[in-house]
Design an enzyme around this catalytic site. Structure first.
Site, PDB file in Angstrom:
ATOM      1  N   THR A   1       1.361   5.125  -9.775  1.00 42.05           N
ATOM      2  CA  THR A   1       2.514   5.501  -8.968  1.00 42.05           C
ATOM      3  C   THR A   1       2.727   7.011  -8.864  1.00 42.05           C
ATOM      4  O   THR A   1       3.192   7.508  -7.846  1.00 42.05           O
ATOM      5  CB  THR A   1       3.769   4.810  -9.554  1.00 42.05           C
ATOM      6  OG1 THR A   1       3.492   3.411  -9.600  1.00 42.05           O
ATOM      7  CG2 THR A   1       5.011   5.069  -8.739  1.00 42.05           C
TER       8      THR A   1
ATOM      9  N   ARG B   1       4.433   0.630   5.237  1.00 41.97           N
ATOM     10  CA  ARG B   1       5.375   0.586   4.110  1.00 41.97           C
ATOM     11  C   ARG B   1       5.288   1.907   3.320  1.00 41.97           C
ATOM     12  O   ARG B   1       6.187   2.742   3.422  1.00 41.97           O
ATOM     13  CB  ARG B   1       5.076  -0.639   3.226  1.00 41.97           C
ATOM     14  CG  ARG B   1       6.207  -1.010   2.277  1.00 41.97           C
ATOM     15  CD  ARG B   1       6.324  -0.156   1.062  1.00 41.97           C
ATOM     16  NE  ARG B   1       5.160  -0.275   0.180  1.00 41.97           N
ATOM     17  CZ  ARG B   1       4.967   0.488  -0.880  1.00 41.97           C
ATOM     18  NH1 ARG B   1       5.859   1.435  -1.200  1.00 41.97           N
ATOM     19  NH2 ARG B   1       3.887   0.357  -1.640  1.00 41.97           N
ATOM     20  N   GLU B   2       4.208   2.105   2.587  1.00 44.15           N
ATOM     21  CA  GLU B   2       4.062   3.376   1.844  1.00 44.15           C
ATOM     22  C   GLU B   2       4.093   4.557   2.817  1.00 44.15           C
ATOM     23  O   GLU B   2       4.761   5.564   2.562  1.00 44.15           O
ATOM     24  CB  GLU B   2       2.735   3.359   1.069  1.00 44.15           C
ATOM     25  CG  GLU B   2       2.435   4.641   0.317  1.00 44.15           C
ATOM     26  CD  GLU B   2       3.210   4.782  -0.980  1.00 44.15           C
ATOM     27  OE1 GLU B   2       3.197   3.852  -1.790  1.00 44.15           O
ATOM     28  OE2 GLU B   2       3.847   5.851  -1.164  1.00 44.15           O
TER      29      GLU B   2
ATOM     30  N   HIS C   1       6.987  -6.083   1.477  1.00 42.15           N
ATOM     31  CA  HIS C   1       7.344  -5.471   0.190  1.00 42.15           C
ATOM     32  C   HIS C   1       8.741  -5.888  -0.270  1.00 42.15           C
ATOM     33  O   HIS C   1       9.641  -6.077   0.551  1.00 42.15           O
ATOM     34  CB  HIS C   1       7.303  -3.945   0.358  1.00 42.15           C
ATOM     35  CG  HIS C   1       7.060  -3.203  -0.904  1.00 42.15           C
ATOM     36  ND1 HIS C   1       7.801  -2.095  -1.255  1.00 42.15           N
ATOM     37  CD2 HIS C   1       6.155  -3.384  -1.893  1.00 42.15           C
ATOM     38  CE1 HIS C   1       7.339  -1.627  -2.422  1.00 42.15           C
ATOM     39  NE2 HIS C   1       6.356  -2.384  -2.819  1.00 42.15           N
TER      40      HIS C   1
ATOM     41  N   HIS D   1      -3.537   0.608  -6.266  1.00 38.88           N
ATOM     42  CA  HIS D   1      -2.652   1.415  -5.425  1.00 38.88           C
ATOM     43  C   HIS D   1      -2.626   2.805  -6.059  1.00 38.88           C
ATOM     44  O   HIS D   1      -1.985   3.012  -7.089  1.00 38.88           O
ATOM     45  CB  HIS D   1      -1.260   0.760  -5.421  1.00 38.88           C
ATOM     46  CG  HIS D   1      -0.241   1.497  -4.609  1.00 38.88           C
ATOM     47  ND1 HIS D   1      -0.031   1.239  -3.280  1.00 38.88           N
ATOM     48  CD2 HIS D   1       0.633   2.465  -4.948  1.00 38.88           C
ATOM     49  CE1 HIS D   1       0.936   2.019  -2.826  1.00 38.88           C
ATOM     50  NE2 HIS D   1       1.358   2.777  -3.823  1.00 38.88           N
TER      51      HIS D   1
ATOM     52  N   ARG E   1       1.703 -10.876  -4.579  1.00 50.30           N
ATOM     53  CA  ARG E   1       1.069  -9.750  -5.265  1.00 50.30           C
ATOM     54  C   ARG E   1       2.172  -9.144  -6.123  1.00 50.30           C
ATOM     55  O   ARG E   1       3.230  -8.779  -5.606  1.00 50.30           O
ATOM     56  CB  ARG E   1       0.571  -8.708  -4.265  1.00 50.30           C
ATOM     57  CG  ARG E   1      -0.030  -7.471  -4.963  1.00 50.30           C
ATOM     58  CD  ARG E   1      -0.177  -6.289  -4.025  1.00 50.30           C
ATOM     59  NE  ARG E   1       1.117  -5.733  -3.675  1.00 50.30           N
ATOM     60  CZ  ARG E   1       1.306  -4.804  -2.728  1.00 50.30           C
ATOM     61  NH1 ARG E   1       0.309  -4.362  -2.019  1.00 50.30           N
ATOM     62  NH2 ARG E   1       2.524  -4.349  -2.483  1.00 50.30           N
TER      63      ARG E   1
ATOM     64  N   HIS F   1     -27.801  25.696   9.707  1.00 52.08           N
ATOM     65  CA  HIS F   1     -27.338  24.311   9.836  1.00 52.08           C
ATOM     66  C   HIS F   1     -27.604  23.808  11.255  1.00 52.08           C
ATOM     67  O   HIS F   1     -28.093  22.698  11.457  1.00 52.08           O
ATOM     68  CB  HIS F   1     -25.836  24.219   9.546  1.00 52.08           C
ATOM     69  CG  HIS F   1     -25.503  24.362   8.093  1.00 52.08           C
ATOM     70  ND1 HIS F   1     -24.673  23.493   7.425  1.00 52.08           N
ATOM     71  CD2 HIS F   1     -25.889  25.287   7.185  1.00 52.08           C
ATOM     72  CE1 HIS F   1     -24.570  23.873   6.167  1.00 52.08           C
ATOM     73  NE2 HIS F   1     -25.288  24.961   5.995  1.00 52.08           N
TER      74      HIS F   1
END
Ligand code: HCA
Ligand code: CU
Length: 366
Positions: free
Chosen positions: A165, A11-12, A71, A191, A131, A284
């Site tokens: 958002t 979705r997102e 959604h 979110h 939700r 390293h």
């Protein structure tokens, strides 16, 4: 403390420019997410188009272990679409900041509240688990939010999502907000957008403040700068919170999403980036060949990945010895000369080049 993951790649993630999953890809990705063990999959926004709707329905039909959430805007016609997918969960969102109410919707808070109550009651009457997200939560006046939270509590809505958002929240501010929201007794999701590179930090602060679910996407894709990356979240959930996601499946899914979306993962991206388990400086490498934990907080093998030793002028004896041992060339005399040549060449040596050079030196010097 409990941590669950809701993956919203479908979705997102699909809201990233250039990304459109076919129904087959949607199912493939959902299955892969289910195998990793995420508890929720946000399968898409069915009102977008017929093929998105069909893909979501196909995902629901797979009968996966993960809960499927779909959604929806706070509109009856959107809810009807969700019902047609037969998913058990709806993710409904509506912005109640004064700016949104006035400039986007041209309605009062009272009108917004009536609409929220109506749509929640409608979704509930049809048996959906809910939700609810007051979109742009972090920029919404507390008074407006409190009004919505009271509705959610009264109507026994299952979850409320605190959405940053626009990715603007500071982690401390986000923590305080989630704490306040959690007091209403409705289980909290978070979110978090990544516009300031703070999505992951904010999500963790949300968890510390009492949220129980974090939204993620594979490779962190999404609108603009995306949201929390699944690989990072699943890893920290295992490393710090004892969750047992299948970390060894993250890399392949990341690669697959890269391939489907055309959105390249940064080489230095945590966990799934090409450089995540590559060691370069001689110091390293000398430590890592003894024990990888000196420079890896979790070993590459946990993620189904291979540890690599990079060779250029930063190399040290241990680097050269590592490759010579691997090739069965245990000649101490070669090491010094080979290292000198690497350092003066200004080049990057692949393992094959290094072995070839070693053989050459053996022939010349010995
Ligand atoms: C959007 C905005 C959203 C919604 C989150 C949610 C956000 O609809 O694209 O519904 O929980 O970031 O607020 O993704
Ligand atoms: Cu979002």
């Amino acid at each position: 403390m409990s941590i669950e993951i809701l993956d919203s790649t479908l979705r997102e993630g699909e809201q990233s420019p250039g990304v459109n999953f076919t129904p087959e890809q949607r199912v493939e990705i959902a299955i892969a997410l289910d195998e990793i063990g995420v508890e929720y999959i946000e399968a898409g926004h069915p009102s977008v188009s017929e093929d998105v709707f069909r893909g979501i329905k196909d995902v629901v039909e797979q009968g996966l272990k993960a809960n499927i959430l779909v959604h929806s805007r706070a509109k009856r016609e959107d809810i009807d679409m969700v019902l047609r997918t037969e998913a058990p969960w709806i993710g409904m969102f509506f912005c109640v900041s004064s700016h949104c109410l006035k400039m986007r919707f041209g309605i009062t808070l009272e009108e917004a509240k009536r609409r929220i109550v109506d749509t929640i009651e409608y979704a509930k009457a049809h048996g959906l688990k809910i939700r609810f997200t007051p979109e742009d939560t972090t920029r919404t006046e507390w008074e407006n939010l409190a009004n919505v939270l009271e509705i959610l509590r009264e109507l026994k809505v299952d979850r409320v999502s605190v959405a940053d958002t626009t990715g603007v929240a500071h982690p401390v501010e986000f923590y305080n907000l989630v704490k306040k929201v959690a007091k209403y007794g409705v289980a909290v999701h978070v979110h978090c957008h990544n516009d300031l590179g703070l999505a992951f930090a904010n999500a963790l602060m949300g968890i510390e403040a009492g949220a129980i679910v974090v939204d993620t996407t594979v490779n962190g894709i999404g609108e603009r700068c995306g949201i929390v990356d699944l690989a990072q979240m699943a890893t920290i959930a295992r490393y710090r919170y004892g969750k047992k996601y299948k970390l060894d499946k993250l890399y392949l899914l990341s690669k697959r999403i890269e391939e489907i979306t055309g959105i390249a993962v940064e080489k230095h991206h945590p966990i799934v980036g090409e450089h995540a388990f590559v060691h370069k400086a001689g110091l390293h490498v000398a430590a890592v060949v003894k024990d990888p934990s000196f420079y890896e907080f979790m070993p590459a093998e946990m993620f189904g990945r291979e540890r690599k030793i990079y060779v250029d002028k930063y190399a040290g004896r241990a680097t050269v010895e590592y490759y010579l041992n691997r090739a069965g060339l245990k000649n101490g005399k070669v090491v010094k000369e080979l290292l000198a040549r690497i350092k003066s060449s200004g080049r990057v040596y692949t393992p094959a080049m290094l072995v070839e050079e070693a053989r050459k030196i053996e022939r010349e010097v010995i």
